[in-house]
Scaffold this motif. Structure first.
Motif, PDB file in Angstrom:
ATOM      1  N   SER A 163       3.023  -0.105   0.125  1.00 63.28           N
ATOM      2  CA  SER A 163       1.797   0.599   1.105  1.00 63.28           C
ATOM      3  C   SER A 163       1.759   2.062   0.772  1.00 63.28           C
ATOM      4  N   THR A 164       2.545   2.648   0.155  1.00 61.26           N
ATOM      5  CA  THR A 164       2.665   4.137  -0.104  1.00 61.26           C
ATOM      6  C   THR A 164       2.073   4.573  -1.568  1.00 61.26           C
ATOM      7  N   ALA A 165       1.587   3.581  -2.200  1.00 62.59           N
ATOM      8  CA  ALA A 165       1.159   3.717  -3.465  1.00 62.59           C
ATOM      9  C   ALA A 165      -0.326   3.256  -3.740  1.00 62.59           C
ATOM     10  N   TYR A 166      -0.846   2.418  -4.547  1.00 60.32           N
ATOM     11  CA  TYR A 166      -2.291   2.237  -4.698  1.00 60.32           C
ATOM     12  C   TYR A 166      -2.783   1.810  -3.163  1.00 60.32           C
ATOM     13  N   ALA A 167      -2.266   1.121  -2.328  1.00 56.46           N
ATOM     14  CA  ALA A 167      -2.839   0.890  -1.230  1.00 56.46           C
ATOM     15  C   ALA A 167      -3.234   2.066  -0.253  1.00 56.46           C
ATOM     16  N   PHE A 168      -2.271   2.925  -0.402  1.00 57.02           N
ATOM     17  CA  PHE A 168      -2.276   4.251   0.448  1.00 57.02           C
ATOM     18  C   PHE A 168      -3.478   5.069  -0.061  1.00 57.02           C
ATOM     19  N   SER A 169      -3.673   5.070  -1.183  1.00 57.47           N
ATOM     20  CA  SER A 169      -4.962   5.797  -1.820  1.00 57.47           C
ATOM     21  C   SER A 169      -6.187   5.306  -1.429  1.00 57.47           C
ATOM     22  N   ALA A 170      -6.046   3.861  -1.309  1.00 60.24           N
ATOM     23  CA  ALA A 170      -7.238   3.054  -0.825  1.00 60.24           C
ATOM     24  C   ALA A 170      -7.697   3.025   0.856  1.00 60.24           C
ATOM     25  N   GLY A 171      -6.864   3.786   1.114  1.00 59.32           N
ATOM     26  CA  GLY A 171      -6.724   3.805   2.787  1.00 59.32           C
ATOM     27  C   GLY A 171      -6.250   2.944   3.683  1.00 59.32           C
ATOM     28  N   GLY A 172      -5.004   2.209   2.910  1.00 59.28           N
ATOM     29  CA  GLY A 172      -4.327   1.490   3.620  1.00 59.28           C
ATOM     30  C   GLY A 172      -3.297   2.096   4.640  1.00 59.28           C
ATOM     31  N   PRO A 173      -2.722   1.344   5.500  1.00 62.51           N
ATOM     32  CA  PRO A 173      -1.524   1.936   6.210  1.00 62.51           C
ATOM     33  C   PRO A 173      -0.557   2.260   5.567  1.00 62.51           C
ATOM     34  N   VAL A 174       0.390   2.836   6.214  1.00 64.65           N
ATOM     35  CA  VAL A 174       1.898   3.168   5.765  1.00 64.65           C
ATOM     36  C   VAL A 174       2.651   2.340   6.454  1.00 64.65           C
ATOM     37  N   VAL A 175       3.287   1.412   5.921  1.00 66.28           N
ATOM     38  CA  VAL A 175       4.256   0.324   6.614  1.00 66.28           C
ATOM     39  C   VAL A 175       5.672   0.697   6.092  1.00 66.28           C
ATOM     40  N   TRP A 176       6.499   0.701   7.140  1.00 66.66           N
ATOM     41  CA  TRP A 176       7.676   0.922   6.963  1.00 66.66           C
ATOM     42  C   TRP A 176       8.468  -0.243   6.230  1.00 66.66           C
ATOM     43  N   PRO A 177       9.425   0.151   5.183  1.00 68.03           N
ATOM     44  CA  PRO A 177       9.920  -0.984   4.308  1.00 68.03           C
ATOM     45  C   PRO A 177      10.490  -2.165   4.894  1.00 68.03           C
ATOM     46  N   ASP A 178      11.148  -1.776   5.998  1.00 72.32           N
ATOM     47  CA  ASP A 178      11.723  -2.844   6.846  1.00 72.32           C
ATOM     48  C   ASP A 178      10.780  -3.727   7.563  1.00 72.32           C
ATOM     49  N   VAL A 179       9.553  -3.499   7.741  1.00 76.49           N
ATOM     50  CA  VAL A 179       8.742  -4.448   8.311  1.00 76.49           C
ATOM     51  C   VAL A 179       8.261  -5.447   7.388  1.00 76.49           C
ATOM     52  N   GLU A 180       8.399  -6.765   7.683  1.00 77.03           N
ATOM     53  CA  GLU A 180       8.272  -7.979   6.589  1.00 77.03           C
ATOM     54  C   GLU A 180       6.738  -8.265   7.110  1.00 77.03           C
ATOM     55  N   ALA A 181       5.699  -8.106   6.043  1.00 80.31           N
ATOM     56  CA  ALA A 181       4.331  -8.133   6.401  1.00 80.31           C
ATOM     57  C   ALA A 181       3.862  -8.070   4.850  1.00 80.31           C
ATOM     58  N   LEU A 182       2.541  -8.573   4.788  1.00 79.18           N
ATOM     59  CA  LEU A 182       1.577  -8.545   3.722  1.00 79.18           C
ATOM     60  C   LEU A 182       0.455  -7.773   4.017  1.00 79.18           C
ATOM     61  N   LEU A 183      -0.096  -6.809   3.170  1.00 79.34           N
ATOM     62  CA  LEU A 183      -1.366  -6.122   3.435  1.00 79.34           C
ATOM     63  C   LEU A 183      -2.482  -6.709   2.568  1.00 79.34           C
ATOM     64  N   LEU A 184      -3.583  -6.257   2.998  1.00 78.38           N
ATOM     65  CA  LEU A 184      -4.722  -6.533   2.244  1.00 78.38           C
ATOM     66  C   LEU A 184      -5.814  -5.528   2.465  1.00 78.38           C
ATOM     67  N   VAL A 185      -5.976  -4.657   1.200  1.00 79.40           N
ATOM     68  CA  VAL A 185      -6.692  -3.515   1.257  1.00 79.40           C
ATOM     69  C   VAL A 185      -8.109  -3.492   0.448  1.00 79.40           C
ATOM     70  N   PRO A 186      -9.263  -3.706   0.731  1.00 80.38           N
ATOM     71  CA  PRO A 186     -10.223  -3.542   0.061  1.00 80.38           C
ATOM     72  C   PRO A 186     -10.588  -2.286  -0.574  1.00 80.38           C
ATOM     73  N   THR A 187     -11.298  -2.036  -1.710  1.00 82.56           N
ATOM     74  CA  THR A 187     -11.383  -0.830  -2.317  1.00 82.56           C
ATOM     75  C   THR A 187     -12.845  -0.739  -2.619  1.00 82.56           C
ATOM     76  N   ASN A 188     -13.500   0.488  -1.935  1.00 80.65           N
ATOM     77  CA  ASN A 188     -14.922   0.812  -1.978  1.00 80.65           C
ATOM     78  C   ASN A 188     -15.639  -0.462  -1.570  1.00 80.65           C
ATOM     79  N   ALA A 189     -15.588  -0.958  -0.666  1.00 79.90           N
ATOM     80  CA  ALA A 189     -16.364  -2.296  -0.199  1.00 79.90           C
ATOM     81  C   ALA A 189     -17.827  -1.682   0.395  1.00 79.90           C
ATOM     82  N   HIS A 190     -18.614  -2.582   0.029  1.00 77.45           N
ATOM     83  CA  HIS A 190     -20.119  -2.541   0.579  1.00 77.45           C
ATOM     84  C   HIS A 190     -20.132  -3.350   1.720  1.00 77.45           C
ATOM     85  N   ALA A 191     -19.437  -3.162   3.010  1.00 75.93           N
ATOM     86  CA  ALA A 191     -19.547  -3.759   4.124  1.00 75.93           C
ATOM     87  C   ALA A 191     -19.087  -3.200   5.422  1.00 75.93           C
ATOM     88  N   LEU A 192     -19.724  -3.403   6.693  1.00 82.27           N
ATOM     89  CA  LEU A 192     -19.060  -2.940   7.944  1.00 82.27           C
ATOM     90  C   LEU A 192     -17.555  -3.293   7.901  1.00 82.27           C
TER      91      LEU A 192
END
Length: 346
Positions: free
Chosen positions: A202-231
């Motif tokens: 979450s602190t790598a590419y996803a962070f640069s694309a505007g994703g959230p910072v997630v503590w590493p002991d949180v078990e979750a998956l993230l999906l982060v669009p990059t430069n999306a043409h959508a609301l």
């Protein structure tokens, strides 16, 4: 993330009675090579066997070291993989450690080195902790990535510690995607790509694309669009048991999936990418007591004294006494209320 202590019977007393440490080193810099040599010498004096990768051994020139080829068996039988370099070197070493029970620990010698556990000035503490088997192990969630063609036939796959990036091949084209979660369509949009990331990533590419910072002991998956043409193209955080699906069109827009920037798989026209939690984590050796929040503050230089602490001045040529850090209860800071500090402004 699961935190465990290395069992004395398996980690520090292997079946053959020989403790092994694999060094993974960025050999492009002389200072890193020097550090690797002095570290190897200390570990060898402590009775540990130092193992090197064959494509690095000649540059390192460490006498008495085992030399193994780069591949899935390189870390077999090793207790710890010590990484000396930046995050790129760490991700390369993760390919080796993940195939075994070896734990990774990194010495940051790169620009950010967010994955690294240790800074150069604390290498001695890290080596001492390894020698005495005084470290804990965290199991970090990883991703399993599967690619299917338009008929649903599996065409390839890979894994990722940080992120799997579905991205367009041709820069001049917009990539249309359909997003589905657990087999149910959610939305579609045009974009440059879509990232599926782990909390570790979450602190790598996803962070640069505007994703959230997630503590590493949180078990979750993230999906982060990059430069999306959508609301509605906001980052999503889902259950670790979810399956994230990115479908690509059959209109000739070529796409591929890149895992940690190291492994790529082509996506057939009209195909899809399924991302889910892998059943094989990456083990991280922790030798420092610092929290993840402390790492964020150190790596990004975050202000923790409050924005009011830097306002105002005590007159020409005089510095305003620094404000009290209410988070750290820093007793060395000036603890007086601001209205009692000469020249201070509210």
């Amino acid at each position: 993330m699961t935190a465990v202590q290395p069992p004395e019977s398996t980690a520090c007393t292997p079946a053959d009675g020989v403790r092994r440490v694999l060094l993974a080193v960025h050999t492009g810099r002389a200072d890193i090579i020097d550090l690797a040599r002095t570290s190897a010498e200390r570990l060898q004096k402590a009775g540990l066997v130092v193992r090197l990768l064959d494509d690095e051994a000649a540059d390192l020139g460490i006498e008495g070291a085992e030399v193994v080829p780069f591949g899935p068996e390189a870390a077999d039988g090793a207790e710890v993989v010590i990484v000396m370099g930046g995050d790129g070197t760490f991700l390369r070493a993760a390919e080796l450690a993940r195939a075994t029970d070896a734990a990774l620990t990194g010495v940051n010698l790169g620009k950010v080195g967010f994955l690294a556990e240790t800074e150069p000035e604390t290498v001695e503490e890290t080596l001492s902790a390894i020698e005495q088997c005084e470290y804990s192990v965290e199991e970090r969630l990883t991703l399993q990535v599967d690619v299917f063609d338009a008929d649903g036939v599996w065409t390839g796959g890979t894994w990722a510690l940080n992120e799997a990036s579905v991205e367009k091949v041709e820069r001049s084209r917009v990539l249309d995607v359909v997003i589905a979660i657990d087999g149910r369509p959610l939305t579609s949009f045009g974009c440059d790509g879509v990232l599926a990331a782990t909390p570790t990533g979450s602190t790598a590419y996803a962070f640069s694309a505007g994703g959230p910072v997630v503590w590493p002991d949180v078990e979750a998956l993230l999906l982060v669009p990059t430069n999306a043409h959508a609301l509605f193209a906001r980052p999503l955080v889902t259950s670790p048991e979810s399956v994230l699906t990115v479908g690509v069109p059959a209109d000739g827009t070529r796409a591929r999936v890149s895992a940690d920037g190291r492994r790529t798989v082509e996506i057939p026209l009209g195909g899809r990418v399924d991302v889910r939690r892998s059943d094989r984590p990456v083990r991280i050796a922790r030798v420092q007591p610092r929290s993840f929040g402390d790492r964020l503050v150190a790596k990004f230089g975050l202000p923790v004294r409050g924005f009011r602490g830097g306002r105002g001045h005590a007159g020409p040529g005089q510095e305003l006494p620094r404000a009290r850090n209410v988070l750290l209860r820093d007793d060395t800071a000036d603890a007086r209320p601001r209205d009692e500090v000469p020249g201070a402004q509210a």
